[in-house]
Design an enzyme around this catalytic site. Structure first.
Site, PDB file in Angstrom:
ATOM      1  N   GLU A 230       0.836  -1.207   0.000  1.00 32.28           N
ATOM      2  CA  GLU A 230       0.000   0.000   0.000  1.00 32.28           C
ATOM      3  C   GLU A 230       0.872   1.258   0.000  1.00 32.28           C
ATOM      4  O   GLU A 230       0.810   2.084   0.913  1.00 32.28           O
ATOM      5  CB  GLU A 230      -0.967  -0.047   1.186  1.00 32.28           C
ATOM      6  CG  GLU A 230      -1.921  -1.227   1.062  1.00 32.28           C
ATOM      7  CD  GLU A 230      -3.030  -1.272   2.101  1.00 32.28           C
ATOM      8  OE1 GLU A 230      -2.860  -0.699   3.182  1.00 32.28           O
ATOM      9  OE2 GLU A 230      -4.067  -1.896   1.836  1.00 32.28           O
TER      10      GLU A 230
ATOM     11  N   GLU B 100      -5.143  -8.593  -1.271  1.00 27.79           N
ATOM     12  CA  GLU B 100      -5.859  -8.483   0.008  1.00 27.79           C
ATOM     13  C   GLU B 100      -7.330  -8.249  -0.273  1.00 27.79           C
ATOM     14  O   GLU B 100      -7.686  -7.383  -1.080  1.00 27.79           O
ATOM     15  CB  GLU B 100      -5.354  -7.304   0.845  1.00 27.79           C
ATOM     16  CG  GLU B 100      -4.015  -7.503   1.474  1.00 27.79           C
ATOM     17  CD  GLU B 100      -3.632  -6.364   2.421  1.00 27.79           C
ATOM     18  OE1 GLU B 100      -4.532  -5.746   3.038  1.00 27.79           O
ATOM     19  OE2 GLU B 100      -2.430  -6.090   2.520  1.00 27.79           O
TER      20      GLU B 100
HETATM   21  C1  BG6 Z   1      -4.369  -3.360   4.679  1.00 31.00           C
HETATM   22  C2  BG6 Z   1      -3.013  -3.726   5.206  1.00 31.00           C
HETATM   23  O1  BG6 Z   1      -4.451  -1.989   4.707  1.00 31.00           O
HETATM   24  O2  BG6 Z   1      -5.495  -3.739   5.386  1.00 31.00           O
HETATM   25  C3  BG6 Z   1      -2.998  -4.855   6.205  1.00 31.00           C
HETATM   26  O3  BG6 Z   1      -2.116  -3.983   4.154  1.00 31.00           O
HETATM   27  C4  BG6 Z   1      -4.179  -4.716   7.127  1.00 31.00           C
HETATM   28  O4  BG6 Z   1      -1.769  -4.840   6.865  1.00 31.00           O
HETATM   29  C5  BG6 Z   1      -5.451  -4.820   6.298  1.00 31.00           C
HETATM   30  O5  BG6 Z   1      -4.186  -5.616   8.178  1.00 31.00           O
HETATM   31  C6  BG6 Z   1      -6.744  -4.776   7.110  1.00 31.00           C
HETATM   32  O6  BG6 Z   1      -6.738  -3.663   7.946  1.00 31.00           O
HETATM   33  P1  BG6 Z   1      -6.978  -3.805   9.514  1.00 31.00           P
HETATM   34  O7  BG6 Z   1      -6.773  -2.469  10.027  1.00 31.00           O
HETATM   35  O8  BG6 Z   1      -8.367  -4.306   9.632  1.00 31.00           O
HETATM   36  O9  BG6 Z   1      -5.971  -4.788  10.001  1.00 31.00           O
END
Ligand code: BG6
Length: 490
Positions: free
Chosen positions: A191, A386
């Site tokens: 990101e 993701e």
């Molecule tokens: C992304 C990141 O922004 O979202 C991860 O690359 C992160 O590291 C994921 O865990 C989900 O966000 P969160 O805040 O729910 O863990």
């Protein structure tokens, strides 16, 4: 089985990051990273979680003195360091074709500026890649995922210091030489656009360490250094591993105009471009005109070395990867409208969409829109690295975890991936769901915000056995992979 929904060899799998899953923050020579000083704050509301990412020097000093391990959740993660073989075997049981993980820079170079790498750290990942190879799982490795060594904060100006580019390049050279027989797919910065929203975790930048009024300049300078470092990392990876593929990684933010008012449309376009700027720079190898204009308007002048522009141009990425969780609306007049949280940013709430328990809006169609937009713009293979639903999971009286809400979320997102491939002609390399094994939340440091197919028995305060349990979604995803996605349409 012949299959029309997903191409042969589609890479199904899941993703994690070292700082959120490994734990063992000070074992075997590992140095501290920025993640090790961020705290779980039980009384901070979810709505205010953004504040968790804005840290002061005083808070870092307190963290360094604090010997109570309870609230520094990333120091223990999900104890993957100790459970590594068991975890990879579970991923294999689900049939994973690919596993996205990150290497903790501070395990390899504890302070980033060390002369020699830490052999114990190198060995840990070699063992991990051997396990993947044994189980025919293709690793997809992020070189930097919210875990710059803390020394860069304390003794440098984080990524705003030029020397950090050289330190990173040295680290990349070491890991790509060492793992050349194991890793084909690489991502440079997770990101990369998040430098703007949470400069501490992405860029090792703390506002109070800069002269008043210069922090914005530091943030964009750090951004520039990551662009150059990413280009050099791409070059080195290609040299050290012939046939390797290096991708950029973008937080895909999808904005809809709140109304057809042209001013709302214009706002949505602007917000989209503020996001695309980061992938544009890494794909086209140059600053897009609108980013240059934006910097000029802000009075920010990036300090460049003579060869920086050429380096960026010569070594663009091979593919575009991104995270996608939700979408939001844009309005020229947002003051009176309801807000919705999102992955590290807030937007105007979309009345047509449901939200997760953390207020993130759930929008599978937005994933298809994102795939089409990205493919039209870049004409490079895409990789969704993701996607997932953070939720509270309960162990039922039958000892099982019935996470049908997660299955529903993932199923709808997977279906539109197929639509984008079949109907829109998008070239999609693969799909890794976020947090396939429960891990600590990046933004809130909670363990109770769970994404996994595999439950890890530990709470927000570190109490629990760390035993692994298979959720219902584990069996569901196994079938999706086994049938190369056909089971989604049963
Ligand atoms: C992304 C990141 O922004 O979202 C991860 O690359 C992160 O590291 C994921 O865990 C989900 O966000 P969160 O805040 O729910 O863990």
């Amino acid at each position: 089985m012949s299959n029309k929904r997903f191409p042969e060899g589609f890479l199904w799998g899941g993703a994690t990051a070292a700082n959120q899953i490994e734990g063992a923050y000070n074992l075997d020579g590992k140095g501290l990273s920025v993640a090790d000083v961020t705290r779980f704050k039980p009384h901070v509301s979810v709505e205010d979680y953004k504040k968790n990412n804005h840290i002061t020097t005083q808070e870092i000093m307190e963290a360094l003195e604090d010997s109570d391990p309870t609230l520094y959740a990333k120091r223990r993660g999900a104890q993957h360091y100790e459970h590594m073989k068991e975890d990879i075997a579970l991923l294999k049981e689900m049939g994973f074709k690919v596993y996205r993980l990150s290497i903790a820079w501070s395990r390899i170079f504890p302070n980033a500026d060390d002369e020699f790498p830490n052999e114990a750290g190198l060995q840990f990942y070699e063992d991990l890649f051997k396990e993947c190879k044994k189980h025919q799982i293709e690793p997809l490795v992020t070189m930097s995922h919210y875990e710059p060594p803390l020394n860069l904060v304390l003794n440098y100006d984080g990524w705003a210091s030029r020397e950090v580019v050289d330190m990173f390049v040295k680290y990349v050279d070491v890991i790509t030489k060492r793992y050349k027989n194991y890793v084909k797919y690489w991502l440079t910065f997770n990101e990369v656009d998040s430098m703007i929203r949470h400069p501490f975790t992405t860029g090792a930048l703390v506002e109070d360490r800069f002269e008043e009024g210069t922090f914005d300049q530091a943030i964009y300078q750090a951004m520039h250094h990551q662009f150059v470092a990413s280009a050099l990392a791409t070059k080195i990876t290609h040299e050290n591993i012939p046939g390797s593929m290096v991708g950029c990684m973008l937080t895909k933010m999808t904005f809809y105009p709140f109304t057809p008012n042209p001013l709302d449309v214009l706002k949505a376009q602007k917000q989209a471009r503020d996001n695309y700027a980061f992938a544009d720079a890494q794909v086209f190898g140059e600053y897009p005109a609108y980013l240059k204009a934006h910097l000029a308007l802000k009075g920010i002048e990036i300090k460049k070395e003579a060869t920086d522009d050429e380096v960026m141009k010569m070594y663009p990425v091979d593919f575009v990867s991104f995270s996608y969780y939700s979408s939001s609306c844009s309005s020229a007049n947002p003051q009176l409208l309801a807000e919705a949280s999102n992955n590290t940013f807030k937007g105007v709430k979309n009345p047509h969409l449901p939200t997760s328990a953390w207020g993130w809006q759930i929008d599978p169609v937005g994933l298809r829109i994102s795939l089409v937009d990205l493919y039209d713009r870049y004409r490079l293979p895409l990789f969704i690295v993701e996607n997932g639903l953070g939720a509270h999971d309960e162990i039922s009286s039958d000892g099982k975890i019935h996470d049908d809400y997660r299955i529903e979320y993932l199923k709808e997102h997977c279906k539109v991936m197929s639509d984008a491939i079949v109907e829109d002609g998008v070239e999609l390399l693969g799909y890794t769901t976020w947090g396939c094994i429960d891990l600590v939340s990046a933004s809130t440091n909670q363990m109770s915000k769970r994404y996994g197919f595999i439950y890890v028995d530990v709470d927000d305060y570190g109490k629990g056995t760390f035993n692994r349990l298979k959720k219902d979604s584990f069996y569901w995803y196994k079938e999706v992979i086994e049938t190369n996605g056909e089971s989604l349409f049963k």
